[in-house]
Design an enzyme around this catalytic site. Structure first.
Site, PDB file in Angstrom:
ATOM      1  N   LYS A 199      10.422   8.960  68.138  1.00 12.67           N
ATOM      2  CA  LYS A 199       9.919   9.648  69.326  1.00 12.67           C
ATOM      3  C   LYS A 199       9.141  10.873  68.847  1.00 12.67           C
ATOM      4  O   LYS A 199       9.701  11.778  68.225  1.00 12.67           O
ATOM      5  CB  LYS A 199      11.077  10.063  70.230  1.00 12.67           C
ATOM      6  CG  LYS A 199      10.636  10.757  71.517  1.00 12.67           C
ATOM      7  CD  LYS A 199       9.933   9.813  72.463  1.00 12.67           C
ATOM      8  CE  LYS A 199       9.570  10.497  73.779  1.00 12.67           C
ATOM      9  NZ  LYS A 199       8.892   9.596  74.724  1.00 12.67           N
ATOM     10  N   PRO A 243      11.221  -7.122  83.718  1.00 10.01           N
ATOM     11  CA  PRO A 243      11.658  -7.067  85.110  1.00 10.01           C
ATOM     12  C   PRO A 243      12.125  -5.664  85.478  1.00 10.01           C
ATOM     13  O   PRO A 243      12.678  -4.931  84.649  1.00 10.01           O
ATOM     14  CB  PRO A 243      12.816  -8.060  85.151  1.00 10.01           C
ATOM     15  CG  PRO A 243      13.322  -8.118  83.744  1.00 10.01           C
ATOM     16  CD  PRO A 243      12.119  -7.919  82.875  1.00 10.01           C
TER      17      PRO A 243
END
Length: 238
Positions: free
Chosen positions: A37, A200
């Site tokens: 990150k 999803p």
């Protein structure tokens, strides 16, 4: 592909969950994975950040971050307000290269969009990708407005002669509206690159074991998955 940079077309598009899915698929394919990150904002010193969330969902990855800032702002602004040193593109490139020496795949997750500023000199994730000569995966939203932000991101990458690896829809709704269904066909066209997956909605809320089992069905073979773009496009067609 040893290093893959992952950016979003904006905030809250599913970038971290997509990073976790890419990591899970790579792990299942037998590759060692590190997640970096670049700049974590909006979390306290002892709170889990995005890299930790990727590790929770994907499993055995090496999770690292360069700097974190407490306020949920662009990294440059968050660093300035916190009185902390900013992250420079060179810092990102050096950290990623070091991890790449010890792992088969390094996933570098940005903060927000491609041109969010990291430092007062205007350094961005795009600059880090240039230093690394790494391909960039773009995570886009499904609905109205995504064509504009996705095309702008793709144009910026091409203007820098960076490899646009593909587009992933970061959160595909259970009941997609007309715009979302049309965008399945339009996103690859405006970006000039393949659609490589669709996660999803709510994927990040699955138990980690279920997340890892299902991740390959969300991503294309290029990302070590089994997702079929043509079949998905056929189901989504209005």
């Amino acid at each position: 592909m040893t290093i893959l940079v992952i950016t979003g077309t904006g905030t809250e598009v599913g970038k971290t969950v997509t990073t976790a899915a890419v990591a899970a698929c790579a792990l299942a394919a037998g590759r060692s994975v590190a997640v970096l990150k670049a700049a974590q904002t909006g979390v306290g010193p002892d709170e889990p950040g995005d890299a930790a969330e990727v590790a929770r969902l994907a499993g055995g990855v090496t999770a690292a971050e360069i700097a974190r800032y407490p306020e949920p702002l662009a990294p440059q602004t968050a660093a300035r307000r916190a009185g902390l040193p900013p992250v420079r593109p060179q810092d990102v490139a050096e950290a990623a290269a070091k991890l790449a020496a010890e792992h088969d795949l390094v996933l570098v997750e940005g903060a927000g969009g491609l041109l969010v500023r990291f430092d007062p000199a205007g350094g961005t994730l795009a600059d880090a990708a240039e230093l690394l000569k790494a391909p960039v995966l773009v995570v886009a939203s499904a609905g109205l407005g995504t064509l504009n932000t996705t095309e702008l991101t793709a144009r910026e990458l091409r203007s820098r002669r960076l490899d646009l690896a593909g587009i992933v829809i970061g959160s595909w709704p259970d009941s997609p509206d007309l715009a979302s269904r049309c965008n399945v066909a339009d996103l690859p066209e405006v970006a000039g690159t393949p659609l490589l997956g669709a996660l999803p909605a709510g994927a990040g809320s699955l138990p980690p074991s279920d997340f890892r089992t299902n991740a390959p069905s969300w991503l294309a073979p290029r990302l070590n998955g089994t997702w079929d773009a043509e079949a998905f496009r056929g189901r989504a067609a209005p």
